[in-house]
Design a protein around this motif. Structure first.
Motif, PDB file in Angstrom:
ATOM      1  N   ALA A 224      -9.726  -5.900   1.469  1.00  0.00           N
ATOM      2  CA  ALA A 224     -10.148  -4.834   0.554  1.00  0.00           C
ATOM      3  C   ALA A 224     -11.681  -4.808   0.453  1.00  0.00           C
ATOM      4  CB  ALA A 224      -9.511  -5.036  -0.820  1.00  0.00           C
ATOM      5  N   GLU A 225     -12.263  -5.987   0.416  1.00  0.00           N
ATOM      6  CA  GLU A 225     -13.722  -6.055   0.327  1.00  0.00           C
ATOM      7  C   GLU A 225     -14.363  -5.509   1.609  1.00  0.00           C
ATOM      8  OE1 GLU A 225     -15.028 -10.002  -0.703  1.00  0.00           O
ATOM      9  OE2 GLU A 225     -17.119  -9.473  -0.266  1.00  0.00           O
ATOM     10  N   ILE A 234      -9.156   0.286   8.099  1.00  0.00           N
ATOM     11  CA  ILE A 234      -8.485  -0.989   8.378  1.00  0.00           C
ATOM     12  C   ILE A 234      -6.978  -0.769   8.416  1.00  0.00           C
ATOM     13  CG2 ILE A 234      -7.991  -3.304   7.471  1.00  0.00           C
ATOM     14  CD1 ILE A 234     -10.861  -3.480   6.637  1.00  0.00           C
ATOM     15  N   CYS A 235      -6.359  -1.345   9.449  1.00  0.00           N
ATOM     16  CA  CYS A 235      -4.903  -1.334   9.592  1.00  0.00           C
ATOM     17  C   CYS A 235      -4.436  -2.776   9.447  1.00  0.00           C
ATOM     18  CB  CYS A 235      -4.532  -0.795  10.974  1.00  0.00           C
ATOM     19  SG  CYS A 235      -2.786  -0.989  11.372  1.00  0.00           S
ATOM     20  N   LEU A 236      -3.318  -2.987   8.783  1.00  0.00           N
ATOM     21  CA  LEU A 236      -2.791  -4.357   8.718  1.00  0.00           C
ATOM     22  C   LEU A 236      -1.495  -4.474   9.501  1.00  0.00           C
ATOM     23  CD1 LEU A 236      -3.609  -5.447   5.049  1.00  0.00           C
ATOM     24  CD2 LEU A 236      -4.772  -6.093   7.179  1.00  0.00           C
ATOM     25  N   ASP A 237      -1.309  -5.673  10.060  1.00  0.00           N
ATOM     26  CA  ASP A 237      -0.122  -5.996  10.844  1.00  0.00           C
ATOM     27  C   ASP A 237       0.459  -7.309  10.311  1.00  0.00           C
ATOM     28  OD1 ASP A 237       1.721  -6.607  12.811  1.00  0.00           O
ATOM     29  OD2 ASP A 237       0.291  -6.885  14.430  1.00  0.00           O
ATOM     30  N   GLU A 238      -0.139  -8.441  10.714  1.00  0.00           N
ATOM     31  CA  GLU A 238       0.388  -9.749  10.324  1.00  0.00           C
ATOM     32  C   GLU A 238       0.551  -9.895   8.807  1.00  0.00           C
ATOM     33  OE1 GLU A 238      -1.770  -9.237  12.781  1.00  0.00           O
ATOM     34  OE2 GLU A 238      -1.784 -10.840  14.275  1.00  0.00           O
ATOM     35  N   SER A 239      -0.317  -9.247   8.003  1.00  0.00           N
ATOM     36  CA  SER A 239      -0.240  -9.371   6.536  1.00  0.00           C
ATOM     37  C   SER A 239       1.018  -8.725   5.963  1.00  0.00           C
ATOM     38  CB  SER A 239      -1.422  -8.641   5.872  1.00  0.00           C
ATOM     39  OG  SER A 239      -2.634  -9.243   6.197  1.00  0.00           O
ATOM     40  N   LEU A 240       1.581  -7.753   6.679  1.00  0.00           N
ATOM     41  CA  LEU A 240       2.647  -6.934   6.087  1.00  0.00           C
ATOM     42  C   LEU A 240       4.016  -7.478   6.476  1.00  0.00           C
ATOM     43  CD1 LEU A 240       1.019  -3.422   6.741  1.00  0.00           C
ATOM     44  CD2 LEU A 240       0.540  -5.080   4.930  1.00  0.00           C
ATOM     45  N   SER A 241       4.482  -8.463   5.719  1.00  0.00           N
ATOM     46  CA  SER A 241       5.746  -9.112   6.074  1.00  0.00           C
ATOM     47  C   SER A 241       6.948  -8.395   5.467  1.00  0.00           C
ATOM     48  CB  SER A 241       5.719 -10.569   5.618  1.00  0.00           C
ATOM     49  OG  SER A 241       5.380 -10.601   4.246  1.00  0.00           O
ATOM     50  N   SER A 242       6.706  -7.431   4.596  1.00  0.00           N
ATOM     51  CA  SER A 242       7.804  -6.647   4.006  1.00  0.00           C
ATOM     52  C   SER A 242       7.229  -5.306   3.577  1.00  0.00           C
ATOM     53  CB  SER A 242       8.373  -7.365   2.778  1.00  0.00           C
ATOM     54  OG  SER A 242       7.380  -7.425   1.767  1.00  0.00           O
ATOM     55  N   ALA A 243       8.112  -4.367   3.241  1.00  0.00           N
ATOM     56  CA  ALA A 243       7.650  -3.069   2.758  1.00  0.00           C
ATOM     57  C   ALA A 243       6.893  -3.262   1.442  1.00  0.00           C
ATOM     58  CB  ALA A 243       8.843  -2.129   2.569  1.00  0.00           C
ATOM     59  N   GLU A 244       7.378  -4.186   0.623  1.00  0.00           N
ATOM     60  CA  GLU A 244       6.718  -4.450  -0.664  1.00  0.00           C
ATOM     61  C   GLU A 244       5.298  -4.989  -0.453  1.00  0.00           C
ATOM     62  OE1 GLU A 244       8.970  -7.181  -2.958  1.00  0.00           O
ATOM     63  OE2 GLU A 244       7.887  -6.686  -4.804  1.00  0.00           O
ATOM     64  N   ALA A 246       3.433  -4.421   2.027  1.00  0.00           N
ATOM     65  CA  ALA A 246       2.606  -3.319   2.528  1.00  0.00           C
ATOM     66  C   ALA A 246       2.171  -2.415   1.376  1.00  0.00           C
ATOM     67  CB  ALA A 246       3.381  -2.515   3.570  1.00  0.00           C
ATOM     68  N   GLU A 247       3.087  -2.168   0.460  1.00  0.00           N
ATOM     69  CA  GLU A 247       2.741  -1.321  -0.690  1.00  0.00           C
ATOM     70  C   GLU A 247       1.618  -1.975  -1.493  1.00  0.00           C
ATOM     71  OE1 GLU A 247       7.339   0.167  -1.117  1.00  0.00           O
ATOM     72  OE2 GLU A 247       6.150   0.039  -2.964  1.00  0.00           O
ATOM     73  N   GLU A 248       1.726  -3.290  -1.668  1.00  0.00           N
ATOM     74  CA  GLU A 248       0.704  -4.014  -2.415  1.00  0.00           C
ATOM     75  C   GLU A 248      -0.649  -3.917  -1.691  1.00  0.00           C
ATOM     76  OE1 GLU A 248       1.506  -8.188  -2.900  1.00  0.00           O
ATOM     77  OE2 GLU A 248      -0.404  -8.476  -3.966  1.00  0.00           O
ATOM     78  N   ALA A 249      -0.621  -4.080  -0.373  1.00  0.00           N
ATOM     79  CA  ALA A 249      -1.861  -4.018   0.410  1.00  0.00           C
ATOM     80  C   ALA A 249      -2.524  -2.647   0.276  1.00  0.00           C
ATOM     81  CB  ALA A 249      -1.570  -4.333   1.877  1.00  0.00           C
ATOM     82  N   VAL A 250      -1.695  -1.607   0.321  1.00  0.00           N
ATOM     83  CA  VAL A 250      -2.234  -0.250   0.184  1.00  0.00           C
ATOM     84  C   VAL A 250      -2.819  -0.062  -1.218  1.00  0.00           C
ATOM     85  CG1 VAL A 250      -1.598   2.198   0.100  1.00  0.00           C
ATOM     86  CG2 VAL A 250      -0.754   0.758   1.964  1.00  0.00           C
ATOM     87  N   GLU A 251      -2.067  -0.499  -2.236  1.00  0.00           N
ATOM     88  CA  GLU A 251      -2.555  -0.367  -3.632  1.00  0.00           C
ATOM     89  C   GLU A 251      -3.899  -1.068  -3.821  1.00  0.00           C
ATOM     90  OE1 GLU A 251      -1.151   1.623  -5.480  1.00  0.00           O
ATOM     91  OE2 GLU A 251       0.850   1.767  -4.601  1.00  0.00           O
TER      92      GLU A 251
END
Ligand code: NPG
Length: 366
Positions: A224-225, A234-244, A246-251
Motif C-alpha cells: 500500500a505504501e 500494483i497487482c498482487l499474486d502470492e499475497s492473495l491466498s483467498s477471495a477474502e 484479496a478483498e482486504e488487499a484492495v481495501e
C-alpha cells in the motif's frame, strides 16, 4: 456421481525454454495429476505445485501427501458432488494447490457426465481469450530481446517480464525501447524490499500495465505504501491466498489489479468468488499461469473466458512450454487461444504422451 478410485500420477515434462525467476530455475516441469475413476465417468485435475517450495510452501510431494492422507479420505464414500467439495476440504488448513487439483477433477468428471463444458458451467462469455506470455530472467539483454521478438512475431498480445534485483530497470528499458507500444508488465515474485522503492519508481517511465508482487506475500502495508509512491499499478499474486484476502488487499490500497489463479486460491469455487468481487467492483483481473500442462491450461482458459477477466492472462500456446503437451496442443491464432468447448475441461491426455511422461502412479481405492 459415483467414484471408485483416484489415481495420483506423477509427471515430468521437459520445458522448451528453462524458466528462471527470482524464485528459482525450472528446466523440467514436474507435476501431479489427479484422475478420478468411477463406473461411468472419469475426470482429470492438475496440481500446480512446483518441485520445491519457491512460490508458496506447497510442493509436488506435499500435495501428493496431502491428497492421499488428508483430502481424499474426506470424500464421502457413496457419492461425491463438486458443489460440496470446497466446503468439505475446508476442514484442512492450507494445501490450496492440492485441494484445487481434486476439485478440478471432480468438476471435470461431473460436467463430462452431464455433457456440459466447464466454460459454459462457469458462465464464460467468450469463445477465445487473448494470450499473454511470461518471459523469465535471462543471462543477457540480447537474449531477452530475441525471446521477446520471437513471442511478438508469434502474435502474443502482451508480454510479462520476470524481474529481480540486478535484472530490472535496464532489461525493461531495453524491451520498451525496442518494442514501443507493446503491452508490457513485470513480475517480481516478492524479490524486493522497502529499501528498493526508489528503484521500483524508476519503472514508472516505461508505461507498464502493472508491477506484480514486488514485496513479500504478507506485506500488504508495504504494498500500500509503495502504491502511494509510484505510478505503475500494483497487482498482487502470492499475497492473495483467498477471495477474502484479496478483498482486504484492495481495501487497504495494496493492489489495484488482481491475479486470479485457482491453484493458489484452493480451487475454481474460490476463483469464481474472487472473479465476482472484481467484476462487481470494476477491478481489473487476469488469469495467472503456473506452467501447466494442457489439462490445467484447459481449465484456466475456461475461467479466463468469464467477463471479469479484463486483462490478458499468462495463457500461452503449448509450444511455448513443452516439446509435446500431454493433450492435443493449444495453439495461438491471431494472438488468442480458443476456449475448449467439449464436456468437462474439454481435453483429455493423449495416452502415448501420458505414458511417456509418467514417472509413477498410485491408485487409491475409495
Ligand atoms: O505461462 O504458465 C505460465 C507461466 C507464468 O510466470 C508465470 N507463472 O509467478 O506467476 C508466476 C509464475 C510462476 C511460474 C511462478 C513458475 C513460479 C514458477
Amino acid at each position: 456421481m459415483l467414484l471408485s478410485q483416484i489415481e495420483l500420477r506423477r509427471i515430468r515434462l521437459p520445458l522448451v525454454t528453462p524458466f528462471r525467476s527470482s524464485q528459482g530455475f525450472i528446466t523440467e516441469r514436474e507435476l501431479l495429476l489427479v484422475r478420478l475413476i468411477g463406473p461411468e465417468v472419469e475426470g482429470w485435475g492438475e496440481c500446480v505445485a512446483l518441485s520445491s517450495p519457491e512460490y508458496t510452501g506447497e510442493t509436488v510431494d506435499s500435495a501428493h501427501n496431502a491428497l492421499k492422507r488428508e483430502l481424499i479420505p474426506l470424500l464421502p464414500a457413496d457419492s461425491v458432488s463438486p458443489w460440496q467439495v470446497s466446503a468439505l476440504l475446508g476442514e484442512v488448513v492450507g494445501n490450496s494447490m492440492a485441494k484445487a487439483a481434486l476439485e478440478m477433477g471432480l468438476w471435470d468428471a461431473e460436467l463430462r457426465s452431464r455433457e456440459v463444458s466447464l466454460a459454459q458451467h462457469l458462465g464464460a462469455t467468450r469463445s477465445r481469450v487473448p494470450a499473454g506470455v511470461a518471459v523469465g530472467v535471462m543471462d543477457a539483454i540480447d537474449d531477452l530481446l530475441a525471446a521477446v521478438e520471437s513471442y511478438v512475431d508469434q502474435g502474443y498480445s502482451r508480454v510479462k517480464l520476470k524481474i529481480q534485483p540486478g535484472w530490472d530497470v535496464e532489461p525493461v528499458r531495453a524491451v520498451r525501447d525496442r518494442f514501443d507500444g507493446l503491452p508490457l508488465q513485470v513480475d517480481a515474485n516478492m524479490a524486493y524490499k522497502k529499501s528498493d522503492f526508489a528503484l521500483l519508481a524508476e519503472l514508472d517511465e516505461f508505461g507498464l500495465l502493472m508491477l506484480e508482487q514486488p514485496l513479500a506475500a504478507n506485506d500488504l502495508a508495504g504494498h500500500a505504501e509503495l502504491a502511494r509512491q509510484i505510478q505503475t499499478p500494483i497487482c498482487l499474486d502470492e499475497s492473495l491466498s483467498s477471495a477474502e484476502a484479496a478483498e482486504e488487499a484492495v481495501e487497504l490500497g495494496a493492489c489495484s489489479i488482481v491475479n486470479i489463479k485457482p491453484g493458489r486460491l484452493g480451487g475454481l469455487a474460490e476463483a469464481l468468488r474472487l472473479h465476482d468481487f472484481c467484476l462487481e467492483r470494476s477491478i481489473p483481473a487476469w488469469c495467472g499461469g503456473m506452467l501447466e500442462s494442457g489439462i490445467g491450461r484447459a481449465a484456466n482458459l475456461a475461467l479466463a473466458a468469464l467477463p471479469g477477466f479484463t486483462l490478458a492472462g499468462d495463457l500461452s500456446a503449448s509450444n511455448r512450454y513443452f516439446y509435446r503437451d500431454l493433450t492435443p496442443p493449444f495453439e495461438l491464432r491471431d494472438g488468442h487461444i480458443d476456449v475448449p468447448t467439449g464436456p468437462g475441461i474439454g481435453v483429455e491426455p493423449l495416452p502415448e504422451m501420458l505414458d511417456e511422461a509418467t514417472v509413477s502412479t498410485e491408485l487409491i481405492e475409495l
